[in-house]
Scaffold this active site. Structure first.
Site, PDB file in Angstrom:
ATOM      1  N   GLU A  46       4.033   5.068  46.538  1.00 61.13           N
ATOM      2  CA  GLU A  46       4.291   5.608  47.882  1.00 61.13           C
ATOM      3  C   GLU A  46       4.225   7.130  47.988  1.00 61.13           C
ATOM      4  O   GLU A  46       5.250   7.802  48.150  1.00 61.13           O
ATOM      5  CB  GLU A  46       5.667   5.148  48.370  1.00 61.13           C
ATOM      6  CG  GLU A  46       5.806   3.657  48.466  1.00 61.13           C
ATOM      7  CD  GLU A  46       7.127   3.235  49.105  1.00 61.13           C
ATOM      8  OE1 GLU A  46       7.967   4.112  49.390  1.00 61.13           O
ATOM      9  OE2 GLU A  46       7.299   2.039  49.323  1.00 61.13           O
ATOM     10  N   GLU A  75       6.105  -4.345  46.839  1.00 68.50           N
ATOM     11  CA  GLU A  75       7.541  -4.189  47.115  1.00 68.50           C
ATOM     12  C   GLU A  75       7.845  -4.797  48.470  1.00 68.50           C
ATOM     13  O   GLU A  75       7.138  -4.538  49.445  1.00 68.50           O
ATOM     14  CB  GLU A  75       7.951  -2.717  47.221  1.00 68.50           C
ATOM     15  CG  GLU A  75       8.340  -2.041  45.956  1.00 68.50           C
ATOM     16  CD  GLU A  75       8.963  -0.657  46.211  1.00 68.50           C
ATOM     17  OE1 GLU A  75       9.576  -0.440  47.271  1.00 68.50           O
ATOM     18  OE2 GLU A  75       8.829   0.184  45.321  1.00 68.50           O
TER      19      GLU A  75
HETATM   20  C1  BGC Z   1      10.777   2.678  47.092  1.00 72.76           C
HETATM   21  C2  BGC Z   1      11.936   2.159  46.267  1.00 72.76           C
HETATM   22  C3  BGC Z   1      13.152   2.016  47.148  1.00 72.76           C
HETATM   23  C4  BGC Z   1      12.830   1.019  48.239  1.00 72.76           C
HETATM   24  C5  BGC Z   1      13.991   0.710  49.173  1.00 72.76           C
HETATM   25  C6  BGC Z   1      10.634   1.992  48.423  1.00 72.76           C
HETATM   26  O1  BGC Z   1      10.132   2.857  49.342  1.00 72.76           O
HETATM   27  O2  BGC Z   1       9.598   2.608  46.376  1.00 72.76           O
HETATM   28  O3  BGC Z   1      12.153   3.028  45.199  1.00 72.76           O
HETATM   29  O4  BGC Z   1      14.277   1.635  46.426  1.00 72.76           O
HETATM   30  O5  BGC Z   1      11.794   1.549  49.023  1.00 72.76           O
HETATM   31  O6  BGC Z   1      14.349   1.785  49.968  1.00 72.76           O
END
Ligand code: BGC
Length: 445
Positions: free
Chosen positions: A168, A356
């Site tokens: 990101e 993610e």
């Molecule tokens: C990030 C993580 C973070 C997650 C939740 C993502 O943007 O890569 O490191 O914990 O969001 O906020």
């Protein structure tokens, strides 16, 4: 109708993701130097809860229980990031063999247990020593990041085939160099623009290095993606929303796929040209084997006098009477469908993976259990939207939960619990949440 694992096909990749800074702890062990997050989180007031990440989930001290937990839940893929400061304590130059040893042990243990490792080269923890020289705002980062990528892909590429170059870029450049909420806590539009352009360049550069060094490698990068809509159809709100979209989504993916920066929708973005050199367009462009989609929420945009330059802001979820996680992100499953369709339509996209997705809630431990029906419903709904896109031909081939264990959520500290496994950070005791048990059943179905 309930989704089943079978609906996604037998080749679909199921995994969990986490990062070094958020889980490892042991920030001074075995020759590691300080990262920008070690320094930033030690500053008074930087972390909302006043907590620190010195121990985190103790994933450095002992990674075995968590790797085995992921296996127990049925996840055969495990995403983790490398801490640059463990491997190259001076940022560049001499390699710390103890740092390499740690990751070698982790990788070997994963492989022995039939877990496929996925490594992220950079998840926001720049060596402080490089930040002292300007960090991401200094064009030298192209060489520093190239060297670091070369070292790690050569060291681990014989066993690790799946690589995510950067996590990101929009988030660490925006929060780190413009709003100052994240490390290194800088607040400068110029530093932000320089950092963003350099991060884009580093993706292309590192993508090529990784593909060269890793035989039969599968190399991608990842973006924070948002589904975004205007507050209403008013002309000013629509234009403002386009500027937000240009800044948080398009400015990062579009140069990579050869479309350049979206100046048309956001003319002030031309300020970035100051940092662009002759061959940069070519250097940035890269055909990644996959693009990692990291999607959490929808944003609603509106015209606003603040912040200037963009003259655009979001209408926070808490003012809209919509379901939210405990950090105030809207829960909006349908957005995942739209984001997947949109990214798949960019030129030269070979495949997408959701690298993610997850939700933080006020989880409570009682009677050795954590009952989190909202998280179970969250995953069912987001996965159903993924499937909808897949069934319409989007080349989406995997899904990684964020995250396995409750960890250190940047400036939110430990309060934002995203895990499938509850962690008592005092005792380090793990308790599988009901959502973890739901995944176990789902993945074994
Ligand atoms: C990030 C993580 C973070 C997650 C939740 C993502 O943007 O890569 O490191 O914990 O969001 O906020």
């Amino acid at each position: 109708m309930e989704i089943t694992k079978k609906d996604f096909g037998s080749d679909f990749t199921w995994g969990v993701s986490q990062s070094a800074f958020q889980t490892e702890g042991s920030v001074f062990a075995d020759g590691k130097s300080e990262s920008i997050w070690d320094v930033f989180s030690a500053k008074k007031g930087a972390i909302k809860t006043g907590e620190n990440a010195l121990n985190c989930c103790e994933f450095y001290k002992d990674f075995k229980p968590d790797v085995l937990l992921s296996q127990h839940l049925g996840f055969k893929n495990f995403g983790h990031s490398l801490a640059w400061t463990r491997i190259l304590p001076n940022g560049i130059g001499s390699v710390n063999t103890k740092g390499l040893d740690y990751y070698n042990r982790l990788i070997d243990f994963q492989l022995e247990n039939n877990i496929t490792p996925w490594l992220t080269i950079y998840h926001w923890d720049l060596p402080q020593i490089l930040e002292d020289k300007g960090g991401w705002a200094n064009r030298e980062i192209l060489n520093w990041f190239g060297e670091y990528t070369d070292v790690v892909t050569k060291a681990f590429g014989d066993r690790v085939k799946n690589w995510k170059v950067i996590n990101e870029p929009s988030a660490f450049c925006g929060f780190g160099y413009m709003t100052g909420e994240h490390a290194p806590g800088k607040k400068s539009i110029f530093k932000y623009l320089a950092a963003a352009h350099h991060a884009n360049l580093c993706q292309g550069i590192a993508g090529r290095i990784a593909q060269k060094n890793v035989k039969d490698g599968h190399v991608g990068t990842s973006f924070a993606t948002f589904h975004i809509e205007p507050k209403n159809q008013n002309f000013f709100h629509r234009e403002a929303t386009e500027r937000i979209d240009a800044t948080i989504n398009r400015m990062f993916i579009e140069p990579i796929v050869g479309l350049g920066y979206p100046y048309k929708e956001f003319p002030a973005m031309r300020m970035i040209e100051k940092y662009i050199k002759n061959d940069d367009e070519k250097l940035i462009q890269h055909d990644f084997d996959f693009v990692g989609i990291q999607y959490y929420c929808r944003l609603i945009g509106k015209f606003s006098l603040f912040p200037p330059v963009a003259f655009a802001n979001e209408v926070p979820a808490k003012e809209r009477n919509v379901p939210m996680n405990n950090m105030g992100f809207e829960i909006f499953p349908e957005g995942l469908y739209h984001v997947l369709k949109r990214y798949a339509a960019y030129p030269k996209i070979k495949k997408l993976l959701v690298t993610e997705n997850g939700v933080c809630l006020d989880d409570l431990l009682g009677n050795e259990q954590v009952n989190d029906p909202i998280r179970i419903q969250f995953y069912k709904d987001y996965l159903a939207q993924l499937l909808r896109a897949k069934n319409e031909g989007v080349p989406i081939e995997g899904f990684f939960c964020w995250t396995l264990t409750d960890n250190f959520e940047w400036w939110e500290g430990f309060k934002a619990r995203f895990g499938l496994v509850y962690v008592d950070h005092q005792t380090q005791k793990r308790t599988i949440k009901n959502s973890g048990l739901w995944f176990k059943t789902f993945l074994n179905s």
